[in-house]
Design a protein around this motif. Structure first.
Motif, PDB file in Angstrom:
ATOM      1  N   GLY A   1      -2.023  -7.872  -3.597  1.00  0.00           N
ATOM      2  CA  GLY A   1      -1.623  -6.729  -2.795  1.00  0.00           C
ATOM      3  C   GLY A   1      -1.458  -5.451  -3.583  1.00  0.00           C
ATOM      4  N   GLY A   2      -0.993  -4.420  -2.871  1.00  0.00           N
ATOM      5  CA  GLY A   2      -0.732  -3.126  -3.475  1.00  0.00           C
ATOM      6  C   GLY A   2       0.751  -2.927  -3.724  1.00  0.00           C
ATOM      7  N   THR A   3       1.064  -1.843  -4.409  1.00  0.00           N
ATOM      8  CA  THR A   3       2.460  -1.515  -4.689  1.00  0.00           C
ATOM      9  C   THR A   3       3.027  -0.543  -3.674  1.00  0.00           C
ATOM     10  OG1 THR A   3       1.864   0.355  -6.106  1.00  0.00           O
ATOM     11  CG2 THR A   3       2.061  -1.812  -7.153  1.00  0.00           C
ATOM     12  N   GLY A   4       2.161   0.050  -2.845  1.00  0.00           N
ATOM     13  CA  GLY A   4       2.600   1.049  -1.886  1.00  0.00           C
ATOM     14  C   GLY A   4       2.607   2.454  -2.458  1.00  0.00           C
ATOM     15  N   LYS A   5       2.288   2.601  -3.742  1.00  0.00           N
ATOM     16  CA  LYS A   5       2.327   3.916  -4.400  1.00  0.00           C
ATOM     17  C   LYS A   5       0.941   4.429  -4.769  1.00  0.00           C
ATOM     18  CE  LYS A   5       6.864   2.989  -6.456  1.00  0.00           C
ATOM     19  NZ  LYS A   5       7.621   2.871  -7.726  1.00  0.00           N
ATOM     20  N   ASP A   6      -0.044   3.529  -4.787  1.00  0.00           N
ATOM     21  CA  ASP A   6      -1.378   3.902  -5.251  1.00  0.00           C
ATOM     22  C   ASP A   6      -2.262   4.325  -4.077  1.00  0.00           C
ATOM     23  OD1 ASP A   6      -1.027   3.032  -8.099  1.00  0.00           O
ATOM     24  OD2 ASP A   6      -0.703   1.098  -7.111  1.00  0.00           O
ATOM     25  N   ILE A   7      -3.278   5.121  -4.390  1.00  0.00           N
ATOM     26  CA  ILE A   7      -4.284   5.490  -3.402  1.00  0.00           C
ATOM     27  C   ILE A   7      -5.652   5.125  -3.967  1.00  0.00           C
ATOM     28  CG2 ILE A   7      -2.927   7.333  -2.357  1.00  0.00           C
ATOM     29  CD1 ILE A   7      -4.493   9.331  -4.023  1.00  0.00           C
ATOM     30  N   GLY A   8      -6.653   5.052  -3.101  1.00  0.00           N
ATOM     31  CA  GLY A   8      -7.979   4.643  -3.559  1.00  0.00           C
ATOM     32  C   GLY A   8      -7.982   3.158  -3.892  1.00  0.00           C
ATOM     33  N   LYS A   9      -8.269   2.843  -5.142  1.00  0.00           N
ATOM     34  CA  LYS A   9      -8.238   1.459  -5.609  1.00  0.00           C
ATOM     35  C   LYS A   9      -6.778   1.027  -5.733  1.00  0.00           C
ATOM     36  CE  LYS A   9      -9.736  -2.316  -7.799  1.00  0.00           C
ATOM     37  NZ  LYS A   9      -9.619  -3.581  -7.098  1.00  0.00           N
ATOM     38  N   ARG A  10      -6.293   0.245  -4.770  1.00  0.00           N
ATOM     39  CA  ARG A  10      -4.866  -0.070  -4.679  1.00  0.00           C
ATOM     40  C   ARG A  10      -4.544  -1.521  -5.012  1.00  0.00           C
ATOM     41  NH1 ARG A  10      -6.547   1.653   0.043  1.00  0.00           N
ATOM     42  NH2 ARG A  10      -5.781  -0.140   1.224  1.00  0.00           N
ATOM     43  N   HIS A  11      -5.568  -2.350  -5.078  1.00  0.00           N
ATOM     44  CA  HIS A  11      -5.348  -3.793  -5.196  1.00  0.00           C
ATOM     45  C   HIS A  11      -5.998  -4.348  -6.467  1.00  0.00           C
ATOM     46  CE1 HIS A  11      -5.171  -2.801  -0.826  1.00  0.00           C
ATOM     47  NE2 HIS A  11      -4.059  -3.510  -0.925  1.00  0.00           N
TER      48      HIS A  11
END
Length: 230
Positions: free
Chosen positions: A124-134
């Motif tokens: 999953g993602g951290t909720g802070k990244d954009i674009g390539k999040r995973h």
């Protein structure tokens, strides 16, 4: 060569490729799961196999600008299998999902070939990244039950992520990661420290102990200074 002949040849090659992919996936499940008794059992009864096949369809529709159909297929598959794979995820060949309940694979996740994923895993993602999040999971990686791999990090080739680990930073190839947050305990099969499955590193507790020791040293220095000023 006429257009009709070209189309038939293209269609035949596509069918052959699809069946080759089916055979590869079935063989991978047979090799990784000692409980698998026959290919037909895998095709009809294994949720991991069904989820991966559904993802191929969903990903095709997404790549051909039909996102609603792609999401419909992925959500229907998630409802039936308990495995949620975003249509945008990139998944390689011979990936095996064992049991699979509770697995979540995010939109920009990239998974290489011959990867083994157990139940409860989150890519999953951290909720802070954009674009390539995973995460990017390179070929040959094994991710144990309940592990969480979060953010746009890379898990190197043939690495192993232990059950329950939480990984938030890059892992070099051929390493074994355990703990919360995940720490490398093996490199190329050799222990980084003399550890067992119970005595694993806890970097948070280590930091607390270091701070406590530093505070104690500072208190001693203050006490000495006070004594000298009397």
């Amino acid at each position: 060569m006429t257009g009709a002949v070209i189309f038939i040849d293209y269609f035949r090659k596509g069918i052959d490729k699809m069946f080759d992919s089916y055979r590869e996936d079935i063989k991978s499940f047979m090799e990784h799961d000692p409980a698998a008794r026959s290919p037909i059992e895998i095709i009809l009864l294994y949720p991991g196999f069904k989820a991966l096949r559904s993802h191929k369809k969903a990903n095709w529709f997404l790549r051909h600008n039909m996102p609603f159909i792609a999401r419909y297929i992925s959500q229907r598959s998630a409802h039936k299998t308990g495995i949620e794979i975003h249509p945008g995820a990139t998944i390689g060949r011979r990936v095996c999902i064992d049991h699979g309940s509770g697995i979540v694979i995010g939109e920009t996740t990239e998974i290489g070939d011959d990867v083994m994923i157990y139940q409860g895993v989150t890519l999953g993602g951290t909720g802070k990244d954009i674009g390539k999040r995973h995460p990017t999971i390179e070929s040959g990686v094994m991710i144990g039950s309940g592990a969480k791999v979060l953010g746009p990090i890379t898990i190197g080739r043939n690495a192993k992520v232990a059950a329950g680990a939480v990984v938030v930073k890059n892992v070099e190839p051929n390493c074994t990661v355990v703990g919360v947050p995940g720490e490398v305990v093996r490199i190329d099969g050799e222990r980084v420290d003399d550890l067992d499955q119970i005595n694993i590193p806890d970097p948070v507790m280590n930091a607390i102990r270091n701070n406590q020791q530093k505070i104690k040293e500072l208190e001693e220095e203050i006490k000495i200074l006070k004594e000298s000023l009397k």
